[in-house]
Write a protein that holds these residues in place. Structure first.
Motif, short mmCIF file in Angstrom:
data_model
loop_
_atom_site.label_atom_id
_atom_site.label_comp_id
_atom_site.label_asym_id
_atom_site.label_seq_id
_atom_site.Cartn_x
_atom_site.Cartn_y
_atom_site.Cartn_z
N TYR A 94 33.94 69.33 24.69
CA TYR A 94 33.28 68.50 23.69
C TYR A 94 34.35 67.97 22.72
O TYR A 94 34.95 68.73 21.97
CB TYR A 94 32.26 69.31 22.90
N ALA A 138 34.28 63.02 17.25
CA ALA A 138 33.46 61.84 16.96
C ALA A 138 34.24 60.55 17.09
O ALA A 138 33.66 59.48 17.30
CB ALA A 138 32.86 61.96 15.56
N ASP A 164 31.76 65.63 18.78
CA ASP A 164 30.79 64.87 19.56
C ASP A 164 29.38 65.36 19.19
O ASP A 164 29.12 66.56 19.18
CB ASP A 164 31.09 65.13 21.05
N ARG A 180 27.74 57.18 25.18
CA ARG A 180 28.19 57.49 23.82
C ARG A 180 27.37 56.71 22.79
O ARG A 180 27.08 57.23 21.70
CB ARG A 180 29.67 57.19 23.69
N MET A 231 29.68 58.55 17.01
CA MET A 231 30.38 58.78 18.27
C MET A 231 31.00 57.47 18.73
O MET A 231 30.30 56.50 18.97
CB MET A 231 29.41 59.30 19.34
N GLU A 248 33.71 63.51 30.33
CA GLU A 248 32.37 63.05 29.96
C GLU A 248 31.30 63.71 30.83
O GLU A 248 30.22 64.08 30.35
CB GLU A 248 32.28 61.53 30.08
#
Length: 664
Positions: free
Chosen positions: A389, A392, A423, A541, A551, A572
């Protein structure tokens, strides 16, 4: 349903054909037959109603990964770990390299009692072949014939494909053999078998409608057809089949095959993780491109579920949201509604009311002081998953260089505030130190009340290996934190329902990005899609972006080469599909399963600097910590043979051409 001891029995054994009694409870309006109506083949196949009843059993045989034998394991990658009471489960056996245990392990969906991928696959493939062979017996319309054949072609391919993902290329069974025959069919390579699957998926897509509600036959169950196989589902699996066939492992195995069976030389992938079969990837990208265009134009019922929350930690849905991301995985106070929201594409049969209460609802949270009911088996995330993860600002925290995690200088991550500016999916999925875990404390014991705000720092009360977290985290993506003895969301009144979809729309965006990224790079597009590869990732996103939890898009430093972009696509996938059971297959097909750092599972260790009362009035993501670092939990000693599970030995003795996987 009768189970048999080996493949020969499953492929050649006789079947009882039940014309109308099925367990697919949400779609049985036209199937209300006498429960004693066990009939002969000429009766089962004579009309659409009976024939569809015959097919319905196949839906009910799709394993529900979360609910096998009370407590289960489906995450075999570097993303999850059990505490010691769960060490008998298959994910820990994979950690030990003990892949042979799959055959005897009833806590695993590969061979878990009545909900088994291995046994149900061969049984269902035979049912498909018998049905296809008897389609001429049908007294019905062309539309009805197409619906029946489309489902059977799909399922014949789907069961083969699921088997291939774990055991490699197999014989492709396209006829129902007589009970006294031994079908001496040679094993195909993965790509050869994938070609046969692709043919059947394409046939299914050609025959099936986009929506059953728009057919005369489907109107009999209008509004209850969302679990039935349709054209979109078939095309999704056609694309996935092509992408898997084009992945580095499958390409490398195709080079080294000998009589359909292939062997990697040595444990190392030798840096071939980016070596895809471009031809297969082009086919995959084109299929996914067509699908995403349908989605973009609103031509199908599927769309990304909204990520809008008035309280993200508690999964409290924004009242203005039309759909909900959490509803993909579980529902609460919705009359036991099947999870999936607008995004789930392929699922099995409805699991039944209150089915999650006996297993899935109670295996993710801390058992300290009995805070979560049941035994001490806990399925929780590794620090490896937490590190996936990113931030942002769209940057990953770590990048991999020469088999080592290296801090990404562009990320801005601060080890003194490790949970800040992450995130948004991190805050939805992960329970971390100071998290407000129990919202209703009335009636709890004094020891339980001390756990209201999770003490997950090193030495904290919820870091006990035996009944809490060895890694410093719990996960609530699939089961919300309110499933505890204070909030009691697993009680009957809350109608908590869970189901993990096999395929959802976000995965189509991810697979398109990967396939098209291989073909033309991050900024390229398929001839059939207006989205570029990077646009597909950015769409996911954009879905989670908000003023409170921003994000950003994929950053420029991952758009300069195909390899850098694929690194970000893979990360991802790890985040968006976290804990959904895909990580092992992804590491496997990317030739990374035996490679460091993916062979080591880590914990996060740190000192809490804030006083306990601080968390009552502050956001836990803002907490300051000291001495934040990783420690090794488990190192998996995996070799090249561990890219595939071994076949049951007794099946490899049936005939010479059905040979064991290399190294086993």
């Amino acid at each position: 349903m009768k189970y048999y001891n080996n493949i020969k029995s499953l492929l050649c054994g006789s079947l009882l054909l039940v014309a109308g009694s099925v367990s697919f409870t949400s779609c049985t309006d036209w199937l209300d037959k006498d429960p004693e109506s066990i009939v002969a083949e000429d009766e089962a196949f004579k009309n659409f109603r009976n024939f569809q009843g015959y097919i319905e059993e196949i839906y009910s045989l799709i394993p529900d990964k979360e609910k096998i034998n009370y407590c289960t394991a489906w995450n075999f990658g570097d993303d999850a770990v059990h505490n010691p009471e769960g060490y008998a489960h298959m994910d820990h056996q994979v950690d030990l390299g003990n892949y042979r245990n799959w055959w005897e392990n009833t806590q695993c969906w590969l061979n878990g009692n009545s909900n088994s991928l291995w046994k149900n696959s061969w049984y269902s493939i035979r049912k498909c072949n018998m049905g296809i062979a008897n389609i001429k017996s049908l007294i019905g319309t062309d539309e009805e014939r197409d619906l029946l054949l489309g489902q059977m072609y799909f399922f014949r391919a789907w069961w083969h494909f699921e088997l291939m993902c774990y055991w490699g290329g197999l014989p492709y069974i396209d006829e129902a053999f007589e009970s006294n025959a031994i079908p001496e069919l040679p094993r195909l390579s993965f790509q050869e078998c994938a070609n046969r699957c692709a043919e059947d998926f394409q046939k299914a897509a050609d025959l099936l409608p986009m929506s059953w509600d728009e057919t005369l036959a489907g109107q009999q169950t209008s509004g209850k057809n969302d679990l039935r196989i349709n054209k979109f589902m078939a095309l999704c699996y056609l694309g996935k089949c092509y992408l898997w066939a084009g992945s580095p492992l499958m390409k490398e195995f195709e080079k080294t095959k000998n009589g359909g069976v292939a062997q990697l030389l040595g444990a190392s992938s030798n840096g071939k993780t980016y070596d895809y079969d471009v031809e297969y990837c082009k086919k995959a990208a084109d299929v996914f491109g067509r699908l995403l265009e349908m989605v973009g134009r609103g031509q199908v019922q599927y769309k990304l579920a909204e990520f809008k929350y008035s309280n993200l930690y508690d999964h409290e849905r924004d009242p203005n949201a039309e759909s909900c991301y959490s509803d993909i995985f579980y529902t609460v106070k919705q009359s036991w509604n099947m999870p999936g929201s607008t995004e789930a594409i392929f699922r099995g049969a409805y699991p039944g009311a209150n089915s999650a209460n006996w297993n899935c609802a109670k295996i993710f949270g801390p058992k300290v002081a009995g805070l979560v009911a049941h035994d001490n088996i806990i399925h929780h995330p590794t620090a490896n998953l937490i590190d996936q993860y990113g931030m942002a600002n769209g940057q990953p925290i770590y990048i991999v260089q020469n088999g080592v995690y290296v801090l990404n200088p562009e990320s801005g991550w601060d080890p003194t505030h490790p949970y800040k500016n992450r995130d948004p999916r991190f805050y939805h999925d992960i329970i971390f130190d100071g998290f407000h875990y129990v919202l209703q404390t009335e009636g709890l014991s004094a020891d339980q009340k001390k756990l209201e705000y999770c003490p997950l720092y090193t030495g904290g009360a919820e870091r006990a290996v035996d009944n809490a977290s060895s890694t410093g985290y719990f996960i609530q993506k699939l089961v919300p934190h309110q499933c505890n003895e204070g909030d009691r969301w697993y009680d009957w009144d809350y109608a908590f329902q869970s189901y993990l979809p096999y395929m959802r729309l976000a995965d189509i965006y991810l697979m398109y990005a990967e396939a098209q990224g291989v073909v033309g790079g991050p900024k390229s597009s398929s001839d059939y899609c207006s989205l570029s590869a990077v646009d597909a990732i950015n769409a996911l996103r954009d879905r989670v972006n908000s003023d409170d939890y921003p994000m950003e898009h994929v950053q420029a430093n991952f758009l300069d080469t195909k390899e850098h972009f694929l690194d970000e696509v893979r990360r991802e996938r790890a985040v968006e599909l976290a804990f959904e059971g895909f990580r092992w297959c992804d590491l496997q097909r990317w030739l990374l399963l035996t490679e460091p750092p993916y062979t080591v599972k880590y914990s996060h260790e740190f000192e809490r600097l804030e006083k306990d009362d601080w968390f009552k009035n502050h956001d836990p993501k803002d907490a300051q910590v000291a001495n934040f670092h990783k420690e090794e939990l488990i190192t998996r000693r995996l070799e090249s043979k561990h890219y595939w599970f071994p076949l049951p030995d007794k099946d490899t003795y049936l005939y010479e051409g059905f040979v064991q996987n290399p190294g086993w």
